[in-house]
Design an enzyme around this catalytic site. Structure first.
Site, PDB file in Angstrom:
ATOM      1  N   CYS A 134       1.348  -0.797   0.214  1.00 19.90           N
ATOM      2  CA  CYS A 134      -0.074   0.115  -0.001  1.00 19.90           C
ATOM      3  C   CYS A 134       0.738   1.153   0.009  1.00 19.90           C
ATOM      4  O   CYS A 134       1.409   1.647   0.866  1.00 19.90           O
ATOM      5  CB  CYS A 134      -0.721   0.258   1.176  1.00 19.90           C
ATOM      6  SG  CYS A 134      -1.820   1.232   1.353  1.00 19.90           S
ATOM      7  N   CYS A 152       0.157   3.549   2.270  1.00 18.61           N
ATOM      8  CA  CYS A 152       0.524   3.394   3.884  1.00 18.61           C
ATOM      9  C   CYS A 152       2.153   3.383   4.662  1.00 18.61           C
ATOM     10  O   CYS A 152       2.656   4.013   5.194  1.00 18.61           O
ATOM     11  CB  CYS A 152       0.848   1.355   4.054  1.00 18.61           C
ATOM     12  SG  CYS A 152      -1.154   1.254   4.043  1.00 18.61           S
TER      13      CYS A 152
END
Length: 481
Positions: free
Chosen positions: A78, A81
Site C-alpha cells: 500500500c 501505508c
C-alpha cells in the site's frame, strides 16, 4: 497536544539532538563530517524512531487487554501505508517520551487477516485505538500532531472534571471547541456520558459545577449541556435542538472553517448544507478578500438564523470542487453543497454583500433556488465518464510517454486482432468459393459422363427423333388419303 515553550525541550527532540551530536563528535575524531556520514546519522535517527513502534503478531489478540494500544493496520504493497510509516515512527517516539500509557504498534493486516477482520479493518492504512473491549477508529488527517492528540484524548477519561475556574479557563484556551456538562446526577448526564463514549473520537467532553464557570456564563436552568466555541457559548435546548447526540455532532465544528476535502467529508455527518466561498488565498485582490469577508460575516451575524441548517467556510482553489461538481467554476464564487445527496446550488447573480448571500441562502431554504447535480442514475453515468476522462487527461499531462504506452498498447493489440479476424474471414471465403466451384464441376462431369458417351447419346436421340418424324409423316399421309 501543546508544544513546549522556548527551545526544543521535548524528550524525543532531545534524544534526536543527542544522537546526532554524539555521532558528529565521534566522526570528527577521525575525519570531517561528510555527506554520507550525515545520511548515516539520519538513518540512525529513523531507526531510533522505529524502535518505539512494536511489530505485532497473532499473539497480540490475547495480550492486549491490559494495555491501551494505538495500532496501524497496514499492507506492505500500500502506497499510503508507506507514506504513513515515517510519521508513525515519530508518533511512537513522541508518545513514549511523553510518558503516555499508550503503546504504539503496527500489524501487517495481510499476514494476520483474521485478527484485522475481527477489528473491522476494511482498508489500508487503518488506525485504531484499542482500549479494553472498545476499538476507536481514527479518521483525521495523517499528521503526527493530529494522531497524538487523538490518542491522548481517547486514552484519557471519557468525561474530564474541571475542579477550578483556572482549569476551566485553561481548557478554553487550549481547545477551539469543547462540551461541558454542568450540574449533578441526572438523566441528562447519563445521556451525555453515552454520547461522549461515541463521539470522543472527535472532541473533548468535560463536567463542572456552576461555581467553576466564568462570570459571563449564565444558564437558564440546571443541569445543562453547553458548547464553547467561536468566542462564545451555546446551551443545548432539547425542544429546539432535538436529540443530544445529533446536536453535539452538528456543533462539534467551529462556525467558520477553512474547508478541504477531508473536512468536507467529515461535515457530511452533520446533515448540514455547506456554504463555501471558493477563492484563491494567494490572490489579495479586493474581489477575493471581499467574498471571504462576506461569508464570515454571515456565519457570525446570522448564526441564530442559519446554524441549524448551514455550515460556513472557504476553500482555497477550485480544483477539488471542480472534480466534485464535474464542472469548471470561475473563482471567486459561492457554492452551497448538500453532502447527503450530492446536490449543489450556485447563485444566479453576483454576490456583492451580506444581503445578497442571505437572500441566496433564503432562496435555498424556501425551495426557489434550483438544485443541480444529485445522485441519480444519469449523474452516476456522468460521474463514470468524467472520472475516466480525468484519469486519461491527468496521465497524459503528467507523463505523455506513459500515457501513450498505457492507452496505445491496448488499442494496437485490439487493432491487430481485428485485422487478423478480417483477413482470416476474407481468405476463408475465397477458398470456400473455389472449393464450391470445383465440387460443382466434378458433379457435372459425373452426371454427364465422358465425351464418347455424350456423342453416343446424341446419335441415339437423333435416331429417335427421325423415327418419330417418319411416324408422324405416315399418319398425315393416311389422313390425306
Amino acid at each position: 497536544m501543546e508544544k513546549p515553550v522556548g527551545g526544543d525541550t521535548s524528550g524525543n527532540e532531545l534524544i534526536r539532538v543527542n544522537v546526532i551530536t554524539l555521532f558528529c563528535h565521534l566522526n570528527s575524531c577521525f575525519s570531517p563530517l561528510s555527506p554520507p556520514s550525515v545520511l548515516t546519522a539520519a538513518a540512525l535517527v529513523l531507526a531510533l524512531d522505529a524502535a518505539f513502534v512494536e511489530d505485532l503478531d497473532d499473539s497480540f489478540k490475547d495480550n492486549r487487554k491490559d494495555d491501551i494500544w494505538l495500532v496501524d493496520f497496514y499492507a506492505p504493497w500500500c502506497g499510503h501505508c508507506k507514506k504513513l510509516e515515517p510519521v508513525w515512527n515519530e508518533v511512537g517516539m513522541e508518545i513514549r517520551s511523553s510518558g503516555s500509557p499508550v503503546k504504539v504498534g503496527k500489524m501487517d493486516a495481510t499476514s494476520y487477516s483474521s485478527i484485522a477482520s475481527e477489528f473491522g479493518v476494511r482498508g489500508y492504512p487503518t488506525i485504531k485505538l484499542l482500549k479494553g473491549d472498545l476499538a476507536y477508529n481514527y479518521r483525521g488527517p495523517r499528521t503526527k500532531d493530529d494522531i497524538i492528540e487523538f490518542a491522548n484524548r481517547v486514552a484519557g477519561p471519557l468525561i474530564r472534571p474541571l475542579p477550578s475556574q483556572q482549569m476551566f479557563e485553561h481548557v478554553q484556551k487550549r481547545h477551539r471547541v469543547l462540551f461541558l456538562y454542568v450540574g449533578g446526577e441526572s438523566p441528562l448526564k447519563e445521556k451525555y456520558i453515552e454520547v461522549a463514549s461515541e463521539l470522543i473520537v472527535y472532541t473533548y467532553f468535560f463536567s463542572a459545577s456552576e461555581e467553576v464557570l466564568s462570570e459571563y456564563v449564565t444558564l437558564p436552568e440546571l443541569p445543562a449541556v453547553v458548547v464553547f466555541k467561536d468566542g462564545t457559548y451555546f446551551v443545548y435546548d432539547e425542544y429546539e435542538d432535538g436529540d443530544l447526540s445529533s446536536w453535539i455532532n452538528r456543533e462539534r465544528f467551529q462556525g467558520y472553517l477553512n474547508v478541504d476535502g477531508f473536512t468536507l467529508y467529515e461535515l457530511g455527518d452533520t446533515g448540514k448544507l455547506v456554504a463555501i466561498a471558493i477563492i484563491d488565498d494567494k490572490n489579495s485582490s479586493v474581489e477575493h478578500t471581499r467574498l471571504k469577508t462576506v461569508i464570515q460575516e454571515v456565519a457570525k451575524d446570522y448564526r441564530d438564523h442559519f446554524h441549524r441548517n448551514f455550515q460556513f467556510g472557504h476553500m482555497d482553489g477550485n480544483d477539488y470542487i471542480n472534480s466534485l461538481l464535474m464542472d469548471d467554476l470561475t473563482i471567486p464564487t459561492v457554492v452551497v453543497l448538500n453532502t447527503s445527496n450530492q446536490q449543489y446550488f450556485l447563485p444566479d447573480r453576483h454576490i456583492e454583500s451580506t444581503e445578497d448571500l442571505v437572500q441566496f441562502i433564503n432562496d435555498i431554504l424556501d425551495g426557489t433556488a434550483e438544485a443541480q447535480g444529485g445522485d441519480g442514475f444519469l449523474q452516476r453515468i456522468k460521474r463514470i465518464i468524467y472520472d475516466a476522462k480525468s484519469t486519461v487527461v491527468s496521465v497524459f499531462k503528467s507523463s505523455p510517454l506513459l500515457g501513450c504506452f498505457l492507452f496505445g498498447l491496448p488499442l494496437g493489440v485490439i487493432s491487430i486482432m481485428c485485422y487478423g479476424i478480417y483477413t482470416a474471414d476474407t481468405d476463408g471465403g475465397i477458398e470456400e468459393i473455389e472449393t464450391s466451384k470445383k465440387e460443382t464441376g466434378d458433379r457435372e462431369l459425373t452426371d454427364e459422363g465422358s465425351e464418347e458417351e455424350q456423342e453416343q447419346e446424341k446419335k441415339e436421340k437423333s435416331a429417335e427423333l427421325s423415327d418419330e418424324e417418319h411416324g408422324q409423316k405416315n399418319i398425315l399421309d393416311k389422313k390425306e388419303d
